[in-house]
Design a protein around this motif. Structure first.
Motif, PDB file in Angstrom:
ATOM      1  N   LEU A   1       0.885  -1.166   0.079  1.00  0.00           N
ATOM      2  CA  LEU A   1      -0.080  -0.078   0.035  1.00  0.00           C
ATOM      3  C   LEU A   1       0.837   1.335   0.092  1.00  0.00           C
ATOM      4  O   LEU A   1       1.938   1.311   0.541  1.00  0.00           O
ATOM      5  CB  LEU A   1      -1.024  -0.127   1.340  1.00  0.00           C
ATOM      6  N   SER A   2       0.303   2.414  -0.786  1.00  0.00           N
ATOM      7  CA  SER A   2       0.825   3.602  -0.672  1.00  0.00           C
ATOM      8  C   SER A   2       0.283   4.689   0.117  1.00  0.00           C
ATOM      9  O   SER A   2       0.593   5.708   0.435  1.00  0.00           O
ATOM     10  CB  SER A   2       1.190   4.171  -2.235  1.00  0.00           C
ATOM     11  N   TYR A   3      -1.005   3.992   0.481  1.00  0.00           N
ATOM     12  CA  TYR A   3      -1.925   5.114   1.276  1.00  0.00           C
ATOM     13  C   TYR A   3      -2.813   4.117   2.240  1.00  0.00           C
ATOM     14  O   TYR A   3      -3.252   3.633   1.578  1.00  0.00           O
ATOM     15  CB  TYR A   3      -2.704   5.974   0.159  1.00  0.00           C
ATOM     16  N   VAL A   4      -3.115   4.749   3.188  1.00  0.00           N
ATOM     17  CA  VAL A   4      -3.960   4.062   4.204  1.00  0.00           C
ATOM     18  C   VAL A   4      -4.879   5.090   4.797  1.00  0.00           C
ATOM     19  O   VAL A   4      -4.508   6.384   5.193  1.00  0.00           O
ATOM     20  CB  VAL A   4      -3.051   3.477   5.314  1.00  0.00           C
ATOM     21  N   ALA A   5      -6.230   4.639   4.956  1.00  0.00           N
ATOM     22  CA  ALA A   5      -7.262   5.677   5.537  1.00  0.00           C
ATOM     23  C   ALA A   5      -7.693   4.817   6.589  1.00  0.00           C
ATOM     24  O   ALA A   5      -7.990   3.648   6.729  1.00  0.00           O
ATOM     25  CB  ALA A   5      -8.338   5.728   4.527  1.00  0.00           C
ATOM     26  N   ILE A   6      -8.044   5.733   7.770  1.00  0.00           N
ATOM     27  CA  ILE A   6      -8.544   5.094   8.894  1.00  0.00           C
ATOM     28  C   ILE A   6      -9.987   5.736   8.977  1.00  0.00           C
ATOM     29  O   ILE A   6     -10.264   7.004   8.831  1.00  0.00           O
ATOM     30  CB  ILE A   6      -7.845   5.782  10.194  1.00  0.00           C
ATOM     31  N   GLY A   7     -11.016   5.113   9.207  1.00  0.00           N
ATOM     32  CA  GLY A   7     -12.597   5.378   8.796  1.00  0.00           C
ATOM     33  C   GLY A   7     -12.938   6.257   9.842  1.00  0.00           C
ATOM     34  O   GLY A   7     -12.592   6.411  11.241  1.00  0.00           O
ATOM     35  N   ALA A   8     -14.117   6.687   9.734  1.00  0.00           N
ATOM     36  CA  ALA A   8     -14.902   7.595  10.853  1.00  0.00           C
ATOM     37  C   ALA A   8     -15.452   6.948  11.825  1.00  0.00           C
ATOM     38  O   ALA A   8     -15.243   7.694  12.999  1.00  0.00           O
ATOM     39  CB  ALA A   8     -16.109   8.012  10.112  1.00  0.00           C
ATOM     40  N   ARG A   9     -15.448   5.705  11.966  1.00  0.00           N
ATOM     41  CA  ARG A   9     -15.986   4.921  13.164  1.00  0.00           C
ATOM     42  C   ARG A   9     -14.663   4.145  13.607  1.00  0.00           C
ATOM     43  O   ARG A   9     -14.804   3.785  14.818  1.00  0.00           O
ATOM     44  CB  ARG A   9     -16.735   3.909  12.648  1.00  0.00           C
ATOM     45  N   SER A  10     -13.425   4.324  13.056  1.00  0.00           N
ATOM     46  CA  SER A  10     -12.312   3.910  14.006  1.00  0.00           C
ATOM     47  C   SER A  10     -11.269   4.955  14.467  1.00  0.00           C
ATOM     48  O   SER A  10     -10.709   4.745  15.138  1.00  0.00           O
ATOM     49  CB  SER A  10     -11.623   3.134  12.777  1.00  0.00           C
ATOM     50  N   VAL A  11     -11.664   6.257  14.087  1.00  0.00           N
ATOM     51  CA  VAL A  11     -10.568   7.397  14.379  1.00  0.00           C
ATOM     52  C   VAL A  11     -10.513   7.694  15.712  1.00  0.00           C
ATOM     53  O   VAL A  11      -9.492   8.055  16.186  1.00  0.00           O
ATOM     54  CB  VAL A  11     -10.861   8.363  13.341  1.00  0.00           C
ATOM     55  N   GLU A  12     -11.471   7.108  16.320  1.00  0.00           N
ATOM     56  CA  GLU A  12     -11.486   7.567  18.042  1.00  0.00           C
ATOM     57  C   GLU A  12     -10.844   6.366  18.746  1.00  0.00           C
ATOM     58  O   GLU A  12     -10.516   6.328  19.774  1.00  0.00           O
ATOM     59  CB  GLU A  12     -12.803   7.885  18.500  1.00  0.00           C
ATOM     60  N   ASP A  13     -10.551   5.253  18.050  1.00  0.00           N
ATOM     61  CA  ASP A  13     -10.065   4.152  18.928  1.00  0.00           C
ATOM     62  C   ASP A  13      -8.395   4.185  18.937  1.00  0.00           C
ATOM     63  O   ASP A  13      -7.691   4.468  17.988  1.00  0.00           O
ATOM     64  CB  ASP A  13     -10.158   2.954  17.728  1.00  0.00           C
ATOM     65  N   GLN A  14      -8.060   4.076  20.235  1.00  0.00           N
ATOM     66  CA  GLN A  14      -6.653   4.108  20.488  1.00  0.00           C
ATOM     67  C   GLN A  14      -5.648   3.215  19.686  1.00  0.00           C
ATOM     68  O   GLN A  14      -4.630   3.558  19.280  1.00  0.00           O
ATOM     69  CB  GLN A  14      -6.350   4.219  22.162  1.00  0.00           C
ATOM     70  N   HIS A  15      -6.163   2.075  19.552  1.00  0.00           N
ATOM     71  CA  HIS A  15      -5.433   1.088  18.805  1.00  0.00           C
ATOM     72  C   HIS A  15      -5.182   1.507  17.626  1.00  0.00           C
ATOM     73  O   HIS A  15      -3.940   1.356  16.834  1.00  0.00           O
ATOM     74  CB  HIS A  15      -6.111  -0.262  19.017  1.00  0.00           C
ATOM     75  N   HIS A  16      -6.151   1.948  16.619  1.00  0.00           N
ATOM     76  CA  HIS A  16      -5.940   2.415  15.483  1.00  0.00           C
ATOM     77  C   HIS A  16      -4.881   3.711  15.562  1.00  0.00           C
ATOM     78  O   HIS A  16      -4.019   3.804  14.609  1.00  0.00           O
ATOM     79  CB  HIS A  16      -7.273   3.052  14.715  1.00  0.00           C
ATOM     80  N   ARG A  17      -4.942   4.556  16.168  1.00  0.00           N
ATOM     81  CA  ARG A  17      -4.081   5.810  16.262  1.00  0.00           C
ATOM     82  C   ARG A  17      -2.848   5.211  16.684  1.00  0.00           C
ATOM     83  O   ARG A  17      -1.756   5.705  15.952  1.00  0.00           O
ATOM     84  CB  ARG A  17      -4.545   6.739  17.326  1.00  0.00           C
ATOM     85  N   LEU A  18      -2.498   4.325  17.453  1.00  0.00           N
ATOM     86  CA  LEU A  18      -0.976   3.839  17.585  1.00  0.00           C
ATOM     87  C   LEU A  18      -0.629   3.114  16.493  1.00  0.00           C
ATOM     88  O   LEU A  18       0.483   3.265  16.065  1.00  0.00           O
ATOM     89  CB  LEU A  18      -1.143   3.251  19.059  1.00  0.00           C
ATOM     90  N   THR A  19      -1.496   2.273  15.931  1.00  0.00           N
ATOM     91  CA  THR A  19      -0.977   1.436  14.937  1.00  0.00           C
ATOM     92  C   THR A  19      -0.519   2.380  13.732  1.00  0.00           C
ATOM     93  O   THR A  19       0.691   2.097  13.019  1.00  0.00           O
ATOM     94  CB  THR A  19      -2.207   0.297  14.442  1.00  0.00           C
ATOM     95  N   VAL A  20      -1.137   3.543  13.487  1.00  0.00           N
ATOM     96  CA  VAL A  20      -0.739   4.420  12.268  1.00  0.00           C
ATOM     97  C   VAL A  20       0.646   5.044  12.393  1.00  0.00           C
ATOM     98  O   VAL A  20       1.351   5.312  11.658  1.00  0.00           O
ATOM     99  CB  VAL A  20      -1.806   5.323  11.938  1.00  0.00           C
ATOM    100  N   SER A  21       1.029   5.286  13.886  1.00  0.00           N
ATOM    101  CA  SER A  21       2.083   5.738  14.299  1.00  0.00           C
ATOM    102  C   SER A  21       3.305   4.802  13.739  1.00  0.00           C
ATOM    103  O   SER A  21       4.507   5.446  13.678  1.00  0.00           O
ATOM    104  CB  SER A  21       2.383   5.876  15.506  1.00  0.00           C
ATOM    105  N   GLY A  22       3.034   3.665  13.332  1.00  0.00           N
ATOM    106  CA  GLY A  22       4.036   2.638  13.004  1.00  0.00           C
ATOM    107  C   GLY A  22       4.043   2.294  11.486  1.00  0.00           C
ATOM    108  O   GLY A  22       4.845   1.858  10.772  1.00  0.00           O
ATOM    109  N   PHE A  23       2.986   3.126  10.630  1.00  0.00           N
ATOM    110  CA  PHE A  23       2.930   2.766   9.224  1.00  0.00           C
ATOM    111  C   PHE A  23       4.284   3.893   8.618  1.00  0.00           C
ATOM    112  O   PHE A  23       4.354   5.161   9.249  1.00  0.00           O
ATOM    113  CB  PHE A  23       1.711   3.683   8.670  1.00  0.00           C
ATOM    114  N   ASP A  24       4.622   3.387   7.359  1.00  0.00           N
ATOM    115  CA  ASP A  24       5.588   4.100   6.872  1.00  0.00           C
ATOM    116  C   ASP A  24       5.184   4.948   5.512  1.00  0.00           C
ATOM    117  O   ASP A  24       6.026   5.209   4.349  1.00  0.00           O
ATOM    118  CB  ASP A  24       6.711   3.386   6.456  1.00  0.00           C
ATOM    119  N   VAL A  25       3.881   4.865   5.391  1.00  0.00           N
ATOM    120  CA  VAL A  25       3.120   5.590   4.295  1.00  0.00           C
ATOM    121  C   VAL A  25       2.232   6.653   4.811  1.00  0.00           C
ATOM    122  O   VAL A  25       1.787   6.780   5.728  1.00  0.00           O
ATOM    123  CB  VAL A  25       2.562   4.536   3.468  1.00  0.00           C
ATOM    124  N   ALA A  26       1.751   7.795   3.791  1.00  0.00           N
ATOM    125  CA  ALA A  26       0.690   8.707   4.217  1.00  0.00           C
ATOM    126  C   ALA A  26      -0.341   8.053   4.483  1.00  0.00           C
ATOM    127  O   ALA A  26      -0.896   7.074   4.086  1.00  0.00           O
ATOM    128  CB  ALA A  26       0.524   9.644   2.854  1.00  0.00           C
TER     129      ALA A  26
END
Length: 343
Positions: A152-177
Motif C-alpha cells: 500500500l502507498s496510502y492508508v485511510a482510517i475510517g470515521a468509526r475507527s478514528v477515535e479508537d486508540q489502537h488504530h491511532r497507535l498502529t498508524v504511528s508505525g506506518f511508513d506511508v501517508a
C-alpha cells in the motif's frame, strides 16, 4: 466461552512467502510512496486523487477499472497523482452482510479469512503489475497491516475507527501517508487528536508483540462530512470549513498539516452524483485562496465502471455492491477537468 477459535491464521511472513511482491514492483512502490509524501508535505504541488470503488468486490472488474485509470494518469501526471482505491476491508456500517474481500473473497459465500488475505494480496499485486499504480486501502482491522504493508502507498482510517486508540497507535508505525477521517459526529478535535497521536512515537501491544513506533509525520486529516443528532448530513468541505480547520491545525503540535476532502459520504449526503460538483467546488476554493490550496492536498472519490450500486445477487459487471459510485465516463471527464483547474 464466547469465542469459537476456528484455526490459527498464517503469519504475515508466511503469506508474503506464498505471494511475494516482485522486486521491480517494490521499486515502483517506493517511488510512489515518496511522491505521495511530498504532496502531503507541500513539496509537490500536484493534487492527490484517491479514487475507485466503495469496495473492491470482484478482482477482474476492479483491475479493469484500475487499468482504465492508468492511461488517464499518464495524461494528467504533471498536475494530478492518482492513487486507486482498492478497499478490501469494507463492510456494511451495521456489520451485517458483505464484509469485504479480505474476509469474504466471494460475496455470495461464507467468510474465509485465509483465502481473503490471499485474495487481497493478489489483487493489490496485480494492480501494481498491470498499471504501475500503487493502491490505497482502509485499515479497518489494524492487525491486517502486516499482510499488506509492502503493497500500500496510502492508508485511510475510517470515521468509526478514528477515535479508537489502537488504530491511532498502529498508524504511528506506518511508513506511508495515512489519512484520519473525522468521526461521524463531525468533531474535528477528535480527528486532530488522532493525527497528533499517530505522528508521535508509542510503546504498546500489537499483533501479539510488545512494540515501539517512531511516529508517522505524514498522517493528516480527511474531511468526510458528519451526521447530526437528528440524522441529517452536514458538510465540511466548504471554504469556511477549511479556514476553521487551518485555525485548529495552527494550535496543534503537528508537522505537515494537510487535508484530503472526501466528496461522498456525508459531504454528498450519499447522493453520489454530487461528488462531481463537490470536487469542482473544492478546486475552485483552492484557486481562490492560497491558504486553502496549501491545506487541501487532494480528493477522495468513489467511482467504478458502472454508476450507482446493486444487490449482491444482480451480478452487473463493474457496479458497486456497497455504496453507489459515479461511473467511468463521468470519472474520466472529471479527472481531466480537475487537472485543467489545478494551475
Amino acid at each position: 466461552m464466547s469465542f469459537t477459535y476456528l484455526r490459527a491464521l498464517p503469519t504475515p511472513e508466511e503469506i508474503k512467502q506464498e505471494l511475494p511482491l516482485p522486486k521491480n514492483l517494490a521499486t515502483i512502490k517506493v517511488k510512489r510512496d515518496e511522491e505521495i509524501k511530498k504532496i502531503i508535505a507541500g513539496e509537490d504541488e500536484r493534487f492527490l486523487l484517491i479514487i475507485g470503488p466503495c469496495s473492491a468486490d470482484h478482482e477482474d472488474s476492479v483491475i479493469d477499472y484500475v487499468n482504465r485509470l492508468a492511461p488517464v494518469q499518464e495524461k494528467v501526471k504533471e498536475r494530478i497523482l492518482i492513487v486507486p482505491r482498492i478497499y478490501t476491508n469494507k463492510p456494511r456500517s451495521t456489520g451485517e452482510g458483505y464484509k469485504g474481500i479480505a474476509s469474504q473473497p466471494d460475496p455470495e459465500k461464507a467468510p474465509d479469512m485465509v483465502e481473503g488475505i490471499l485474495a487481497t494480496r493478489h489483487m493489490h499485486i496485480r494492480a501494481i503489475d498491470e498499471t504501475g499504480l500503487t493502491p490505497a486501502d482502509e485499515m479497518l482491522y489494524p492487525e491486517n497491516w502486516g499482510y499488506v504493508e509492502d503493497l500500500l502507498s496510502y492508508v485511510a482510517i475510517g470515521a468509526r475507527s478514528v477515535e479508537d486508540q489502537h488504530h491511532r497507535l498502529t498508524v504511528s508505525g506506518f511508513d506511508v501517508a495515512s489519512g484520519m477521517k473525522n468521526p461521524t459526529s463531525g468533531d474535528l478535535s477528535v480527528m486532530l487528536n488522532s493525527v497528533y497521536a499517530a505522528q508521535h512515537p508509542h510503546h504498546f501491544s500489537f499483533a501479539g508483540h510488545e512494540v515501539e513506533t517512531t511516529g508517522n509525520p505524514f498522517t493528516h486529516v480527511i474531511l468526510r462530512g458528519a451526521v447530526s443528532k437528528h440524522g441529517n448530513s452536514t458538510q465540511n468541505y466548504h471554504y469556511e470549513d477549511i479556514v476553521r480547520l487551518i485555525e485548529m491545525y495552527d494550535k496543534m503540535d503537528v508537522v505537515n498539516p494537510a487535508a484530503i476532502i472526501d466528496t461522498n459520504h456525508s459531504n454528498s449526503g450519499k447522493k453520489y452524483r454530487e461528488q462531481v460538483r463537490i470536487a469542482k467546488e473544492v478546486m475552485t476554493n483552492c484557486l481562490s485562496s492560497p491558504e486553502v490550496k496549501k491545506m487541501v492536498k487532494g480528493l477522495m472519490i468513489e467511482s467504478y465502471i458502472e454508476e450507482g450500486c446493486q444487490n449482491i445477487d444482480e451480478h452487473i459487471y463493474g457496479k458497486s455492491i456497497t455504496d453507489p459510485c459515479i461511473g467511468w465516463d463521468t470519472t474520466e471527464r472529471l479527472i481531466y477537468e480537475l487537472a485543467e483547474m489545478n494551475i
